[in-house]
Design an enzyme around this catalytic site. Structure first.
Site, PDB file in Angstrom:
ATOM      1  N   LYS A 192       4.950   1.268 -11.055  1.00 46.61           N
ATOM      2  CA  LYS A 192       4.425   1.592  -9.720  1.00 46.61           C
ATOM      3  C   LYS A 192       2.908   1.689  -9.865  1.00 46.61           C
ATOM      4  O   LYS A 192       2.398   1.965 -10.958  1.00 46.61           O
ATOM      5  CB  LYS A 192       4.988   2.934  -9.246  1.00 46.61           C
ATOM      6  CG  LYS A 192       4.946   3.120  -7.765  1.00 46.61           C
ATOM      7  CD  LYS A 192       6.143   2.493  -7.066  1.00 46.61           C
ATOM      8  CE  LYS A 192       6.070   2.661  -5.571  1.00 46.61           C
ATOM      9  NZ  LYS A 192       7.335   2.336  -4.905  1.00 46.61           N
ATOM     10  N   ASP A 199       4.199  -0.914  -0.695  1.00 45.65           N
ATOM     11  CA  ASP A 199       4.767   0.435  -0.580  1.00 45.65           C
ATOM     12  C   ASP A 199       4.003   1.085   0.575  1.00 45.65           C
ATOM     13  O   ASP A 199       3.415   0.374   1.398  1.00 45.65           O
ATOM     14  CB  ASP A 199       4.609   1.220  -1.898  1.00 45.65           C
ATOM     15  CG  ASP A 199       5.411   2.525  -1.910  1.00 45.65           C
ATOM     16  OD1 ASP A 199       6.641   2.469  -2.006  1.00 45.65           O
ATOM     17  OD2 ASP A 199       4.802   3.610  -1.791  1.00 45.65           O
TER      18      ASP A 199
HETATM   19  N1  LIG Z   1       8.568  -0.891   1.548  1.00 46.38           N
HETATM   20  C1  LIG Z   1       9.569  -0.957   0.690  1.00 46.38           C
HETATM   21  O1  LIG Z   1      10.118  -2.051   0.440  1.00 46.38           O
HETATM   22  C2  LIG Z   1      10.079   0.258   0.020  1.00 46.38           C
HETATM   23  C3  LIG Z   1       9.610   1.504   0.327  1.00 46.38           C
HETATM   24  N2  LIG Z   1      10.196   2.597  -0.216  1.00 46.38           N
HETATM   25  C4  LIG Z   1       9.765   3.956   0.110  1.00 46.38           C
HETATM   26  O2  LIG Z   1       9.963   4.190   1.497  1.00 46.38           O
HETATM   27  C5  LIG Z   1       8.993   5.128   1.988  1.00 46.38           C
HETATM   28  C6  LIG Z   1       8.258   4.538   3.166  1.00 46.38           C
HETATM   29  O3  LIG Z   1       7.607   3.356   2.735  1.00 46.38           O
HETATM   30  P1  LIG Z   1       7.207   2.174   3.737  1.00 46.38           P
HETATM   31  O4  LIG Z   1       8.054   2.226   4.943  1.00 46.38           O
HETATM   32  O5  LIG Z   1       7.130   0.956   2.942  1.00 46.38           O
HETATM   33  O6  LIG Z   1       5.729   2.595   4.086  1.00 46.38           O
HETATM   34  P2  LIG Z   1       4.914   2.400   5.440  1.00 46.38           P
HETATM   35  O7  LIG Z   1       3.502   2.567   5.089  1.00 46.38           O
HETATM   36  O8  LIG Z   1       5.354   1.157   6.132  1.00 46.38           O
HETATM   37  O9  LIG Z   1       5.433   3.637   6.289  1.00 46.38           O
HETATM   38  C7  LIG Z   1       5.320   4.948   5.852  1.00 46.38           C
HETATM   39  C8  LIG Z   1       5.762   5.825   6.974  1.00 46.38           C
HETATM   40  O10 LIG Z   1       5.821   7.172   6.552  1.00 46.38           O
HETATM   41  C9  LIG Z   1       5.052   7.962   7.435  1.00 46.38           C
HETATM   42  N3  LIG Z   1       4.467   9.051   6.661  1.00 46.38           N
HETATM   43  C10 LIG Z   1       3.628   8.979   5.619  1.00 46.38           C
HETATM   44  N4  LIG Z   1       3.306  10.204   5.200  1.00 46.38           N
HETATM   45  C11 LIG Z   1       3.990  11.057   5.994  1.00 46.38           C
HETATM   46  C12 LIG Z   1       4.092  12.451   6.070  1.00 46.38           C
HETATM   47  N5  LIG Z   1       3.399  13.227   5.223  1.00 46.38           N
HETATM   48  N6  LIG Z   1       4.890  12.991   7.009  1.00 46.38           N
HETATM   49  C13 LIG Z   1       5.601  12.212   7.859  1.00 46.38           C
HETATM   50  N7  LIG Z   1       5.521  10.864   7.847  1.00 46.38           N
HETATM   51  C14 LIG Z   1       4.746  10.311   6.919  1.00 46.38           C
HETATM   52  C15 LIG Z   1       4.000   7.057   7.989  1.00 46.38           C
HETATM   53  O11 LIG Z   1       3.496   7.500   9.209  1.00 46.38           O
HETATM   54  C16 LIG Z   1       4.811   5.774   8.156  1.00 46.38           C
HETATM   55  O12 LIG Z   1       5.555   5.827   9.321  1.00 46.38           O
HETATM   56  C17 LIG Z   1       8.138   5.487   0.765  1.00 46.38           C
HETATM   57  O13 LIG Z   1       8.693   6.596   0.111  1.00 46.38           O
HETATM   58  C18 LIG Z   1       8.304   4.248  -0.125  1.00 46.38           C
HETATM   59  O14 LIG Z   1       8.050   4.550  -1.483  1.00 46.38           O
HETATM   60  C19 LIG Z   1      11.260   2.483  -1.056  1.00 46.38           C
HETATM   61  C20 LIG Z   1      11.752   1.268  -1.400  1.00 46.38           C
HETATM   62  C21 LIG Z   1      11.122   0.043  -0.966  1.00 46.38           C
HETATM   63  O1  LIG Z   2       9.666  -4.796  -4.094  1.00 48.38           O
HETATM   64  C1  LIG Z   2       9.121  -4.141  -4.948  1.00 48.38           C
HETATM   65  O2  LIG Z   2       8.835  -4.537  -6.072  1.00 48.38           O
HETATM   66  C2  LIG Z   2       8.697  -2.737  -4.621  1.00 48.38           C
HETATM   67  C3  LIG Z   2       9.777  -1.869  -4.161  1.00 48.38           C
HETATM   68  C4  LIG Z   2       9.379  -0.444  -4.356  1.00 48.38           C
HETATM   69  O3  LIG Z   2       8.250  -0.122  -4.578  1.00 48.38           O
HETATM   70  C5  LIG Z   2      10.419   0.557  -4.344  1.00 48.38           C
HETATM   71  O4  LIG Z   2      11.595   0.192  -4.475  1.00 48.38           O
HETATM   72  O5  LIG Z   2      10.096   1.748  -4.231  1.00 48.38           O
END
Ligand SMILES: NC(=O)C1=CN([C@@H]2O[C@H](COP(=O)(O)OP(=O)(O)OC[C@H]3O[C@@H](n4cnc5c(N)ncnc54)[C@H](O)[C@@H]3O)[C@@H](O)[C@H]2O)C=CC1
Ligand SMILES: O=C(O)CCC(=O)C(=O)O
Length: 451
Positions: free
Chosen positions: A130, A170
């Site tokens: 990461k 992310d």
């Molecule tokens: N994008 C991906 O493919 C993956 C993401 N994740 C995890 O999913 C989660 C969200 O990631 P994404 O949707 O990609 O990011 P993103 O940047 O698209 O969205 C993040 C969301 O969380 C909200 N947020 C951030 N900090 C916050 C807080 N303190 N309180 C309430 N809301 C908050 C933001 O407003 C936004 O709506 C993270 O934990 C990330 O590590 C896990 C697996 C894969």
């Molecule tokens: O697609 C990737 O390599 C990132 C996915 C990721 O960061 C996660 O699974 O938390």
């Protein structure tokens, strides 16, 4: 006698804390896995002798670097960038890049550690990593984001490669940022290779990557329900977040007949008792991704919805909670509230959104719990498929990828079931996922000897 024979869980954790002072998120993530693995390896001398758990909890390397960029007013800004390469026993390092003001070494070490087990669970050959930076994209112009991303890649390119380490998106890192970073990688190295995933479709990206994490979360929830003889039809679902994972989880849950009643951002949450229809979810996607607006504007757009400033959505009665925003956003009080309101399942879309104390309370109340490393693995799995497509210079069709994603999530569910306690009528998915994820990595490490 092996040294680890004398070490119990408390002593092991004391060592982790001593070697990683102040890194509380990392301690939390290691503890959550160690509890289950100590149980599993109790009578398996070979893992003790080779000190496998201790080795997995020590990243292969942590790279930290300065990222300088100029803002639109000509001021020089300095950020700290990182790449944590946790373990590459089963494949090249793989995991996202987070751009958020809260990013520090502890957060990235916890995420890289978790990623190691998650990637193992997918069944694809990917190690865990990461990275990211304490850069806050909120309120920055496109040009500022571009200059930052270019500067970040100007150092990162030395540490990554299509067979070495393949970063992706992310929090705060979406298609725009991946584009700027890929452009810079290509410019510096003169190589057009799959060094990043989550790329645009015109330049090597994979169909279905955008929706894969959120869809995968709901598929995992669907399989958990099916195992319990139930389905999503008519279920009330509370979602947190409004980014990539949250919006596509809401979309799939709605498609499968559930009613999604909340979404949130860091300012608060929206409660829409009528449910987030596809039209409303599309509005959230556009508003957050393209206009980079705040979710509070939703209530001016759609009648009947209310905005709750500074609050989390877990007080709203639901059957299923899908925390999809960030780490530690669902604590013990939230867990108690969910239990009191009759919730049946919590399935993690974000990484480690539920604190260890909250997980314990949910377990005690026999609320089914889908841990992130299993439930949100659909994103990295489709990233793995993007890597394969890049290596073969072929593109899979959308229907093929949708089918593969569904199968991968079903297989992850089956891998968990294989390690569930047959004597219990409560499936402890967290424990099963930890053991299943650990075993594959551990066995590969044994094959390599002491390295
Ligand atoms: N994008 C991906 O493919 C993956 C993401 N994740 C995890 O999913 C989660 C969200 O990631 P994404 O949707 O990609 O990011 P993103 O940047 O698209 O969205 C993040 C969301 O969380 C909200 N947020 C951030 N900090 C916050 C807080 N303190 N309180 C309430 N809301 C908050 C933001 O407003 C936004 O709506 C993270 O934990 C990330 O590590 C896990 C697996 C894969
Ligand atoms: O697609 C990737 O390599 C990132 C996915 C990721 O960061 C996660 O699974 O938390």
């Amino acid at each position: 006698m092996a040294i680890s024979d004398h070490v119990n869980l408390e002593q092991f954790m004391a060592g982790v804390q001593r070697r990683n002072p102040g890194e509380t998120e990392f301690h939390q993530a290691v503890y959550e896995v160690a509890v289950d693995i100590f149980d599993f390896i109790q009578d398996k001398e070979i893992y003790h002798e080779a000190q496998i758990l201790r080795r997995i909890a020590e990243p292969d390397r942590v790279v930290s670097f300065r990222v300088c960029w100029e803002d639109d007013n000509g001021n020089v800004r300095v950020q700290r960038g990182y790449r944590v390469q946790n373990n590459n026993a089963i494949g090249p390092y793989k995991g996202g890049l987070r751009f958020h003001k809260s990013v520090d070494q502890s957060i990235l070490k916890f995420l890289a550690f978790e990623q190691t087990f998650k990637n193992s669970l997918t069944g694809l050959p990917m190690g865990g990593a990461k990275g990211g930076a304490d850069f806050n994209p909120k309120g920055k112009s496109d040009n500022e984001v571009m200059r930052f991303c270019q500067s970040f890649m100007t150092e990162l390119y030395r540490h990554v490669g299509e067979d070495t380490d393949v970063p992706a998106g992310d929090i705060g890192t979406g298609a725009r940022e991946i584009g700027y970073m890929f452009g810079q990688y290509k410019r510096i190295t003169n190589r057009y290779v799959g060094v990043l995933t989550g790329k645009g479709l015109e330049w090597g990206g994979s169909l279905v990557r955008t929706e894969s994490t959120g869809y995968g979360v709901v598929y995992f929830a669907e399989d958990m329900l099916a195992q319990a003889g139930d389905d999503l039809e008519g279920k009330q679902v509370a979602v947190s977040g409004s980014g990539n994972v949250a919006t596509f989880a809401a979309e799939k849950a709605t498609q499968l007949g559930a009613r999604v009643v909340t979404m949130s951002d860091s300012d608060g949450f929206v409660h829409d008792p009528g449910g987030f229809t596809q039209e409303k979810i599309d509005w959230v996607k556009r508003h957050k991704t393209h206009y980079r607006g705040r979710l509070s504007a939703y209530v001016d757009q759609f009648k009947g919805a209310t905005f709750h400033a500074g609050e989390r959505p877990w007080s709203v009665p639901c059957d299923i909670a899908l925390p999809c925003a960030t780490q530690n956003e669902l604590g013990p009080d939230d867990a108690r509230q969910l239990v009191a309101n009759g919730a049946r399942m919590v399935v993690e879309g974000a990484n480690m959104p539920t604190t260890n104390d909250a997980v314990k309370l949910l377990r005690e109340a026999r609320v089914l719990f889908g841990p992130a490393k299993a439930a949100n693995a659909g994103g990295v799995a489709v990233s793995g498929l993007e890597m394969s497509q890049n290596q073969t210079r072929m593109a899979l069709r959308e229907d093929e990828l949708q089918k593969l994603l569904r199968e991968i999530m079903r297989n992850i569910h089956s891998r968990c079931l294989a390690y569930a306690d047959p004597r219990s009528d409560y499936i402890d998915y967290a424990k099963a996922a930890n053991i299943a994820g650990f075993k594959k990595v551990a066995d590969a490490m044994l094959a390599f000897g002491v390295v």
